[in-house]
Design an enzyme around this catalytic site. Structure first.
Site, PDB file in Angstrom:
ATOM      1  N   SER A 132       0.746  -1.490  -0.495  1.00  0.00           N
ATOM      2  CA  SER A 132      -0.012  -0.009  -0.201  1.00  0.00           C
ATOM      3  C   SER A 132       1.184   1.431   0.200  1.00  0.00           C
ATOM      4  CB  SER A 132      -0.695  -0.178   1.400  1.00  0.00           C
ATOM      5  OG  SER A 132      -2.260  -1.477   1.393  1.00  0.00           O
ATOM      6  N   LYS A 183      -0.061   3.233  -2.817  1.00  0.00           N
ATOM      7  CA  LYS A 183      -0.766   4.484  -2.570  1.00  0.00           C
ATOM      8  C   LYS A 183      -0.186   6.710  -2.930  1.00  0.00           C
ATOM      9  CE  LYS A 183      -4.777   1.990  -0.449  1.00  0.00           C
ATOM     10  NZ  LYS A 183      -3.906   0.874  -0.204  1.00  0.00           N
ATOM     11  N   SER A 185      -6.577   3.195   4.271  1.00  0.00           N
ATOM     12  CA  SER A 185      -5.468   2.490   3.302  1.00  0.00           C
ATOM     13  C   SER A 185      -6.369   1.848   2.362  1.00  0.00           C
ATOM     14  CB  SER A 185      -4.492   1.391   4.218  1.00  0.00           C
ATOM     15  OG  SER A 185      -3.921   0.564   3.132  1.00  0.00           O
TER      16      SER A 185
END
Length: 965
Positions: A88, A91, A330
């Site tokens: 993640s 991101k 997230s």
């Protein structure tokens, strides 16, 4: 000065000049002052060294970059240029690009159009159109407001249809390489420009009021779009063991298991297929709730709006607020919708690829021209690769932008909120560190900012792959985060001396190969060991020998070794025939015909799909005819109970399902779970592409949407299978000058495939089934009479096919057979347990992760030391000659036929290859020119611009070793 040294210096000067140009538009980056920062470096290096001594953490490898934004210099770097799967942390790229190009004030819109006129009676004479522009935050309450606006405008009924326009995005619902077993869960929701409730429903199971009483099930939002089969039982106690399944390609949810009477309610966010139609169902309910009527025949369907003025426009919250949930929690769905929005807004295409291009434009402004891979917006795909240094450069760039405040507000705060709420509590980093987390099996990452003790702001990135136990990775990150918060007041590490890098007999030859510029983003594991020596003298070379890598097809070395050891070279796979009674003498067989499979991977039909001798469907049909049977009055029953019904390996990618290397599995399967589609251009342009199906069966449906085009035109021909079905589509254009070809396509429910073609073969032999007879998949009853047992070729013939052809289907069938024979459970998990036991018996350690038998899943994690131990151990087994002979031979056959043909390794290397995007491996036996027998294992994970470099580097390594004296 020799020419090579001059060349290297010239290259270095050119590289430095290029770097100066590259970073001209980005923050100035200086080298670290190692004298000033030695305490920080020593502290981290000692921690990393200690991790390598623990069997639960020794496999992890980390890349770390820390940059002081106040004095513009590196504070610390460790493997900072290597590339890692970031999870993640990806991101951060998506968020920064969104803020940079769309701006913090950007709002998504959802529009409502009236196609037709509203009469004085409040009836809209026409259709109602809902058009989406990728709003990830749209809720049923928002749709209620839109329905309320219609009501307030006096609209009482819609005479036409409810139309849905999702054309702002493409129709790719899932990201590249996302895993099929993630699909039921909210973090892997499908994407559409028209979405609601994050394209999930929230299921809540509450215990019944008494033991054995049915539990209560609620769904939010309530919808008829999804069917739920709730088989959960209420039991005594507090434990909950609920399993959720959503069959691929279907809007059906099956809940099984138990929930304790005193347990808390079970809640899960469950995904669905074709989200726009889900929006349509929720939208319809909101209209009806407002008293707006629909005609009985009104349809909910898709459209593409060509023109018009919106009656109503709903606007989302600003992007600056949306990214708070995106990063602190997230949220994958938000990230993916933002990425496609970037593509649509900046590149005119709402796709993953276009969104990634938009991100790349921002990365270039940050001084990162290339040298990384992004395929999605959330980091859910393991195809993403980036280095800590690149991540830090992006953070430094964002820090200088006007939107830095919004970015930092969106990041979790250590010990305070989001995904860092429970981390670094009570440490110097609490409230001082803000960062994006990321975690998947084998992957953990943390990148962001920390305010140091001296008030300086540090940008940092800690990317870790090869994780066997995730705790150790999180502890490492928290340790570094706490150190950075106290920087530069870090106490020296007393008595610590960095370990000197070991040198080996081959170090001078091999080390320079890894210093090539193309290898900068690659983490390499290499082990070369002599079978003719003992002790330290046997180790010719080691590099990251304990690091855990994704091995690709090198995992087949373990599967086949365990099969030879545990099953034996003479083991054969059987397929059995049963009836409800002995074979009838009058030709009319009363009752059912049963076929039971035991995992024979070589069961085939007599055509181009045949790859080995053994049992064929035609052979079975011929035997039945030979018994004089002319009619079967009952059903054809297929028994696949020897294995479980998990058709695909855990972690296999959804977008591989149309390809033969991603077969469906079952104890009764034929033709490696596939059909063959042969194709060639038609006689003239404009006609459909010609095709031939093997075997000729009604089990699959071919939909031919393809076209033959003039010679020289672009070839866009493709063969794809609709997910979860046996419908195969031929699409695109095939030029007249194309020679034609074939593809094997996996099918669903392999036992039914066997049954269908067996029934068709019997009927062609004149053996008929009674009208109304069915194909059933169920176990053979204990009362059935065994008629015949058919046997495959022995394992000694099966294993060479697995390894030389690198056949995934064969490998997976072997793995499940190991589980069935040794553990009484025909599953991949049971088979992997048997393999680990075999590895231990061969002298290897078992601190690795094995999830399938072929190496197709990226969940597998193993080191070159593990693989070398298996190779070494097998060299002492009675089955060694069979095992070694099963491996491809360099320049001779199998997957090595076209490699190393004109080198010293030709015919001397017997090794298994393996390759996937970002992964390449080669392990086996090498006899040097002077006759010494070596074990060689090489695994590369990481990013290269041209993946042919992996093969070239391996061949360089092997060629040098082969000539070593």
């Amino acid at each position: 000065m020799n020419q090579l040294l001059v060349f290297r210096r010239v290259c270095m000067c050119f590289l430095l000049f290029a770097l100066v140009l590259q970073f001209a538009a980005s923050p100035a980056f200086a080298r670290e002052d190692t004298a000033v920062r030695s305490a920080l470096a020593d502290s981290i290096e000692k921690y990393l060294t200690d991790l390598q001594r623990d069997e639960n953490s020794m496999g992890l490898y980390a890349g770390i970059a820390v940059y002081d934004l106040t004095d513009n210099s590196y504070a610390y770097r460790h493997n900072a240029e290597r590339h890692f799967i970031p999870a993640s942390n990806m991101k951060l790229l998506t968020t920064v690009a969104g803020l940079d190009t769309l701006g913090p004030d950007y709002q998504w819109k959802t529009e409502l159009y009236l196609q037709g006129k509203v009469g004085p009676d409040g009836v809209l004479q026409g259709d109602l159109v809902l058009k989406g522009y990728g709003d990830p935050t749209l809720t049923p309450a928002d749709l209620q407001l839109m329905a309320s606006a219609l009501k307030q405008a006096g609209i009482k009924r819609i005479s036409g249809n409810l139309l849905l326009d999702e054309s702002y995005f493409d129709d790719a619902r899932l990201g590249v390489g996302w895993m099929w077993d993630d699909e039921p869960y909210g973090y892997s929701a499908q994407l559409s420009a028209l979405s609601v409730h994050k394209n999930t429903v929230t299921l809540t199971v509450t215990p019944g009021k008494a033991v054995h009483a049915p539990p209560t099930l609620t769904m939010e939002p309530a919808t008829a779009y999804i069917k739920v089969n709730n088989k959960v039982q209420t039991v005594a106690g507090r434990e909950t063991t609920i399993t959720l399944e959503r069959p691929r390609g279907k809007n059906e949810i099956v809940l099984t298991g138990t929930i304790g009477l005193a347990a808390k309610p079970y809640e899960e966010h469950v995904t669905l297929e074709d989200p726009a139609l889900f929006v349509g169902d929720v939208w319809k309910q909101q209209l009806l709730a407002q008293g707006i009527g629909l005609n009985p025949g009104a349809a909910v369907k898709k459209t593409v709006l060509q023109s018009g003025v919106p009656f109503y426009t709903h606007l989302s919250k600003p992007l600056g607020e949306v990214i708070v949930e995106l990063n602190k929690e997230s949220d994958n769905f938000y990230a993916e919708m933002l990425l496609k929005t970037l593509g649509a807004a900046q590149k005119g295409a709402g796709s993953f690829a276009a969104g990634s291009e938009a991100v790349a434009d921002v990365m270039k402004r940050a001084g990162i021209e290339s040298g990384y891979r992004q395929v999605d917006g959330s980091g859910l795909s393991r195809f993403n690769l980036i280095s800590p240094e690149q991540m830090v450069r992006l953070l430094a760039f964002a820090h200088e932008q006007s939107y830095s405040v919004q970015l930092e507000k969106s990041l979790p705060v250590a010990g305070v909120d989001g995904t860092l709420k429970s981390r670094m509590l009570g440490t110097a980093a609490e409230k001082k560190l803000i960062a994006k987390t990321g975690s998947m099996s084998g992957v953990n990452s943390l990148s962001g900012y920390v305010t140091a003790q001296n008030g300086h702001k540090l940008a940092f990135s800690i990317l870790i792959n090869g994780i066997y136990k995730s705790k150790y990775a999180r502890d490492l990150q928290d340790y570094i985060g706490t150190l950075l918060a106290t920087y530069p007041e870090i106490a020296p590490v007393q008595g610590y001396q960095p370990e000197k890098e070991k040198t080996y007999a081959l170090s001078a030859l091999l080390d320079p190969l890894f210093e090539q510029p193309q290898a900068v983003g690659v983490t390499a594991g290499v082990l070369v060991k002599s079978l003719d020596k003992t002790g330290d003298e046997a180790i010719f070379y080691e590099k990251n020998a304990d690091a855990l890598f994704t091995p690709a097809s090198n995992l087949k070395l373990l599967t086949t070794a365990a099969a030879l050891i545990r099953l034996g070279e003479d083991y054969t796979f059987k397929t059995e025939l049963y009836g409800d009674a002995p074979v009838a003498k009058n030709g009319v067989q009363q009752g059912n015909l049963y076929v039971k499979g035991y995992g024979d991977p070589s069961l085939h039909t007599e055509n181009a799909l045949k790859v080995q001798d053994g049992v064929s469907i035609e052979k079975i049909a011929a035997w039945i005819k030979q018994q004089g049977i002319k009619r079967i009055q009952g059903n054809l029953v297929l028994d696949e109970s020897y294995f479980d019904t998990q058709r695909l390996g855990l972690g296999w990618a959804w977008d591989d399902e149309s390809y033969d290397y991603n077969p469906t599995l079952g104890a009764l399967a034929v033709n490696r779970g596939t059909v063959m589609v042969e194709y060639k251009p038609a006689a003239k342009a404009g006609e459909s592409v010609s095709f031939n199906l093997l075997p000729k069966t009604t089990y699959v449906q071919i939909v031919n949407e393809s076209e033959t085009v003039e010679a020289g035109q672009e070839n866009t021909f493709a063969i794809v299978r609709d997910r979860g079905t046996n419908t195969i589509r031929l699409t695109g254009n095939l030029p007249l000058d194309h020679p034609g070809g074939y593809e094997r396509v996996p099918v669903e429910e392999p036992a039914k495939y066997v049954g269908t073609i067996l029934k068709e073969a019997l009927e062609s032999e004149g053996v008929q089934f009674a009208p109304g007879s069915q194909l059933l998949v169920q176990p053979v009853p204990a009362t059935a009479v065994k008629w015949k047992e058919f046997a495959s070729e022995p394992l000694a013939e099966i294993v060479p096919y697995v390894n030389k052809k690198s056949d995934n289907f064969y490998a997976e069938m072997l793995l499940k057979t190991l589980g069935a024979v040794e553990k009484g459970e025909g599953s991949a998990a049971a088979g992997a347990q048997v393999v680990q036991e075999a590895v231990a018996a061969l002298g290897g350690k078992t601190n690795f992760d094995m999830v399938d038998g072929s190496g197709l899943t990226r969940y597998n994690l193993i080191s070159v030391r593990h693989i070398a131990a298996v190779l070494e151990g097998m060299a002492k087994q009675p089955t060694f000659s069979t095992y070694e002979a099963s491996l491809p031979v360099a320049g001779v056959d199998g997957t090595l036929k076209n490699r190393l043909a004109k080198t010293a390794a030709a015919s001397r290397l017997h090794a298994k290859t393996g390759s996937m995007t970002g992964v390449n491996s080669l392990s086996g036996y090498l006899t040097t020119e002077r006759g010494e027998k070596l074990v060689v294992s090489i695994i590369f994970n990481g990013f290269v611009e041209d993946e042919d470099f992996f093969v070239k580097l391996q061949d360089q390594i092997v060629s040098l070793i082969a000539t070593y004296e």
